[in-house]
Enzyme design. Structure first.
Site, PDB file in Angstrom:
ATOM      1  N   HIS A   1      -7.267   9.905  -1.587  1.00 38.31           N
ATOM      2  CA  HIS A   1      -6.626   9.848  -0.283  1.00 38.31           C
ATOM      3  C   HIS A   1      -7.427  10.519   0.834  1.00 38.31           C
ATOM      4  CE1 HIS A   1      -2.243   9.328   1.298  1.00 38.31           C
ATOM      5  NE2 HIS A   1      -3.126   8.905   2.168  1.00 38.31           N
TER       6      HIS A   1
ATOM      7  N   SER B   1      10.046  -2.127  10.155  1.00 41.52           N
ATOM      8  CA  SER B   1      11.355  -2.336   9.532  1.00 41.52           C
ATOM      9  C   SER B   1      11.983  -3.644   9.997  1.00 41.52           C
ATOM     10  CB  SER B   1      12.286  -1.165   9.872  1.00 41.52           C
ATOM     11  OG  SER B   1      12.485  -1.089  11.281  1.00 41.52           O
ATOM     12  N   LYS B   2      11.354  -4.305  10.985  1.00 42.42           N
ATOM     13  CA  LYS B   2      11.906  -5.525  11.567  1.00 42.42           C
ATOM     14  C   LYS B   2      11.221  -6.763  10.997  1.00 42.42           C
ATOM     15  CE  LYS B   2      13.264  -3.250  15.873  1.00 42.42           C
ATOM     16  NZ  LYS B   2      13.174  -3.248  17.352  1.00 42.42           N
TER      17      LYS B   2
ATOM     18  N   TYR C   1       3.319   9.796  -0.350  1.00 47.18           N
ATOM     19  CA  TYR C   1       4.389   9.121   0.386  1.00 47.18           C
ATOM     20  C   TYR C   1       5.736   9.312  -0.299  1.00 47.18           C
ATOM     21  CZ  TYR C   1       0.406   6.546   2.422  1.00 47.18           C
ATOM     22  OH  TYR C   1      -0.776   6.181   3.015  1.00 47.18           O
TER      23      TYR C   1
ATOM     24  N   ASP D   1       0.839  -1.190   0.000  1.00 50.23           N
ATOM     25  CA  ASP D   1       0.000   0.000   0.000  1.00 50.23           C
ATOM     26  C   ASP D   1       0.880   1.247   0.000  1.00 50.23           C
ATOM     27  OD1 ASP D   1      -2.972   1.096   0.982  1.00 50.23           O
ATOM     28  OD2 ASP D   1      -1.319   2.285   1.788  1.00 50.23           O
TER      29      ASP D   1
ATOM     30  N   GLN E   1     -10.443   3.323   3.287  1.00 51.31           N
ATOM     31  CA  GLN E   1      -9.329   3.105   4.208  1.00 51.31           C
ATOM     32  C   GLN E   1      -9.365   4.197   5.285  1.00 51.31           C
ATOM     33  OE1 GLN E   1      -4.543   3.407   3.903  1.00 51.31           O
ATOM     34  NE2 GLN E   1      -5.446   1.941   2.479  1.00 51.31           N
TER      35      GLN E   1
ATOM     36  N   LEU F   1      -2.112  -0.047  15.696  1.00 46.62           N
ATOM     37  CA  LEU F   1      -1.278  -0.301  16.871  1.00 46.62           C
ATOM     38  C   LEU F   1      -1.092   0.922  17.765  1.00 46.62           C
ATOM     39  CD1 LEU F   1       1.519  -2.586  15.346  1.00 46.62           C
ATOM     40  CD2 LEU F   1      -0.648  -3.241  16.413  1.00 46.62           C
TER      41      LEU F   1
END
Length: 299
Positions: free
Chosen positions: A107, A237-238, A51, A46, A160, A191
């Site tokens: 958007h 990133s993990k 971005y 996505d 969204q 989160l």
């Protein structure tokens, strides 16, 4: 890892979880993170005009060796550089290095210029031309959706939105309106309760449910989104976290678990609203006091 695909009103299927590029920035690091997500097993990416990493996303898709049909690609019209929808989709396709996107979104309703019906008619032309298999919106409330549907020839496939337990009560009318009109909800920033707002009413039920299920609290939140029938849009990133996010598709919450999360979320939302009112009143009071002091030449 059953993140089951969800059927859209366009007839296509959308994967139940997506890797989002919102926070990645651009450059090689962005390419590496999208490649890592694809290698880990994500098959839905996505991105968006605003971005500024569509090119990096396209590079990662090309370097992955995956066929175009293996990856569901979403991008968004963000009104970047004042360009219209017809020009923007062509630029996005060029940046991504693809002939079509699976999903193209407006958007935000304020980007629907000059108005929602006109902008949506332009989106329908994108769909008709085969440049986007499905079209939809982002950050639209129920009133915005009603305006759109009043003149739409093609229904938006998705909306969204921000969705986590602390905003569920506020966002619920959007979910209900979307469900009544065959529109799938995608959830971003799920989160936040554990990454930005720890210490709230959700901590206890999330920890208790996670312990009971042998899961992590982030997995429980994603399972909650899945239980609401929404698609998860997330990032990390993990690699270990990405693996955990995919594994969350196996988690099934009981009705009692969902009710406990809903109740704690509503309590937290009420507390936040009360705090915001007190902060607003305090700031207003400070402003009035400062003005009075200036008037009386105290300061």
């Amino acid at each position: 890892m059953p993140w089951d695909p969800i059927r859209l009103n366009s007839g296509y299927y959308i994967p139940g979880i997506a890797f989002g590029t919102w926070t990645l920035g651009n450059g090689q690091a962005s390419i590496d993170q999208v490649e890592q997500a694809l290698e880990t097993g994500f098959n839905h990416i996505d991105t968006a005009q605003s971005y500024r990493n569509e090119f990096e996303t396209g590079t990662a898709l090309h370097e992955s060796g995956l066929s175009r049909s293996d990856v569901f690609v979403t991008t968004k019209f963000s009104g970047t550089n004042g360009l219209d929808i017809a020009t923007s989709i062509q630029n996005s396709l060029s940046n991504l290095g693809v002939d079509y996107v699976d999903l193209y979104l407006i958007h935000h309703p304020r980007l629907a210029i000059p108005d929602i019906p006109t902008a949506w008619a332009q989106m329908e032309k994108v769909h008709e031309a085969g440049l986007a298999k499905s079209i939809g919106v982002s950050n639209f409330d129920a009133k915005d959706l009603a305006v759109l549907l009043a003149s739409a020839k093609v229904k938006p496939a998705v909306n969204q939105i921000l969705l986590h337990p602390y905003v569920y009560h506020r966002q619920r009318p959007i979910l209900e309106y979307a469900a009544a009109n065959g529109i799938v909800i995608e959830a971003y920033s799920t989160l936040i309760p554990i990454t930005k707002m720890p210490g709230g009413p959700l901590d206890q039920p999330l920890n208790e449910i996670a312990t009971k299920l042998g899961a992590t609290t982030d997995q429980v939140l994603f399972a909650w989104v899945k239980a609401k029938g929404a698609v998860v849009v997330t990032t990390s990133s993990k690699k270990s976290r990405l693996e955990g996010y995919l594994a969350a598709g196996d988690i099934v919450l009981s009705a009692e678990d969902i009710a406990a999360i809903d109740a704690a979320g509503e309590l937290g939302e009420k507390r936040m609203f009360t705090e915001q009112k007190w902060i607003g009143a305090a700031l207003l009071g400070v402003g009035v006091l400062a003005g009075l002091c200036r008037y009386l030449d105290v300061l």
